[in-house]
Design a protein around this motif. Structure first.
Motif, mmCIF file in Angstrom:
data_model
loop_
_atom_site.group_PDB
_atom_site.id
_atom_site.type_symbol
_atom_site.label_atom_id
_atom_site.label_comp_id
_atom_site.label_asym_id
_atom_site.label_seq_id
_atom_site.Cartn_x
_atom_site.Cartn_y
_atom_site.Cartn_z
ATOM 1 N N LEU A 41 0.806 -1.183 -0.022
ATOM 2 C CA LEU A 41 -0.118 -0.118 -0.107
ATOM 3 C C LEU A 41 0.935 1.214 0.115
ATOM 4 N N ARG A 42 2.005 1.104 0.726
ATOM 5 C CA ARG A 42 2.646 2.428 0.834
ATOM 6 C C ARG A 42 3.608 2.778 -0.374
ATOM 7 N N GLY A 44 2.552 2.078 -3.430
ATOM 8 C CA GLY A 44 1.393 2.122 -4.469
ATOM 9 C C GLY A 44 1.740 1.122 -5.407
ATOM 10 N N ASP A 46 0.327 -2.162 -7.640
ATOM 11 C CA ASP A 46 -1.035 -2.397 -8.356
ATOM 12 C C ASP A 46 -1.756 -3.354 -7.621
ATOM 13 N N ALA A 65 -5.348 3.054 5.594
ATOM 14 C CA ALA A 65 -5.078 2.941 4.178
ATOM 15 C C ALA A 65 -6.522 2.465 3.552
ATOM 16 N N ARG A 69 -7.066 4.362 0.021
ATOM 17 C CA ARG A 69 -6.939 3.857 -1.243
ATOM 18 C C ARG A 69 -8.532 3.336 -1.865
ATOM 19 N N ASP A 71 -9.126 2.867 -4.733
ATOM 20 C CA ASP A 71 -9.113 2.053 -6.135
ATOM 21 C C ASP A 71 -8.992 0.582 -5.647
ATOM 22 N N VAL A 72 -8.799 0.130 -4.166
ATOM 23 C CA VAL A 72 -8.401 -0.981 -3.745
ATOM 24 C C VAL A 72 -9.759 -1.662 -3.436
#
Length: 265
Positions: A41-42, A44, A46, A65, A69, A71-72
């Motif tokens: 996560l830190r 970035g 994919d 996070a 995030r 997008d996750v």
């Protein structure tokens, strides 16, 4: 979202990622545990999805996070699902599915990087050695790692665990060494490796220019094909009676000498 049955089609697809042929086919891989997921996560990375044990919820270390995030895809799963997607006897309460990076773009960047310091693995088969070399390369700020055929799969669970998250901190690329090493030489990059017949002490060698360090298999060293492309043979001096150093230790010695010359000389 939640998935509780280990017979779910998605779960079956994730479990296949424990095998190399399916990681290659899907261009994805699994990571397991809070620390590795944090590092992904830190950095970035994919990330396709993060699965956590429904009964305990999202681990506290990952809660911020989870909010950041967007997008996750975060998925609550059962213990049975986690067990099916783990290769350990005591599975961690969280795992993630990641997509592999675009290696061609990263390779082009490495070839064109000024004063690059890169590790090249030629048939290094032990997952622990590969993971330790990745961690050391990360620690000294190396620009990347190139893994040739015959080496341990960098996306295998054992290698990933032994990198302790360093996998996400620098480019790690798979390549045919017979193709990429001549390209590096054309760019003015020196190819150096350990050799018992070498005339150059590694502490006298100039690591300040662009240099790629070649390391061979634990048993046989560099392949003949790669040895033929090597520009500079280096010897690591030993005062004691040990016959040789483990490949990960040899890599550490050379990488830290490179760090010393570049930043502490």
């Amino acid at each position: 979202m939640e998935i509780l049955s280990p017979q779910n089609a998605r779960v079956k697809e994730w479990a296949l990622l424990l095998e190399k042929k399916h990681r290659d086919k899907q261009h994805k891989y699994l990571i397991e545990g809070i620390h590795l997921v944090q590092e992904a996560l830190r950095s970035g990375a994919d990330i396709e999805c993060i699965c956590y044990e429904k009964e305990n919820g999202i681990p506290a270390e990952l809660s911020s996070a989870a909010a950041a995030r967007l997008d996750v895809n975060w998925i609550a799963v059962s213990e049975a699902v986690i067990a099916k997607c783990s290769d350990t006897k005591t599975p961690q309460p969280v795992f993630a599915v990641l997509r592999k990076a675009d290696e061609q773009v990263q390779m082009k960047s490495l070839l064109n990087k000024d004063r690059s310091l890169v590790v090249v693995l030629d048939g290094v088969q032990d997952p622990g050695n590969v993971g330790t070399i990745i961690r050391t390369a990360d620690a000294v700020g190396a620009d990347g790692i190139i893994v040739g055929s015959g080496s341990a799969d960098i996306y295998s669970p054992k290698v990933i665990r032994s990198t302790m998250g360093s996998l996400f901190h620098l480019p790690i690329l798979r390549s045919q060494l017979s193709e990429i090493l001549p390209q590096a030489k054309e760019q003015g990059i020196r190819l150096a490796g350990t050799s018992l017949q070498a005339a150059v002490n590694c502490y006298e060698y100039d690591f300040t220019g662009p240099v790629w360090l070649l390391f061979g298999s634990e048993g046989g060293g560099l392949s003949e094909e790669v040895r033929a492309l090597m520009d500079d043979g280096l010897i690591i001096p030993m005062r004691g009676q040990a016959e040789s150093l483990n490949v990960a230790m040899a890599a550490s010695v050379l990488l830290y000498e490179g760090l010393r010359q570049r930043y502490f000389n």
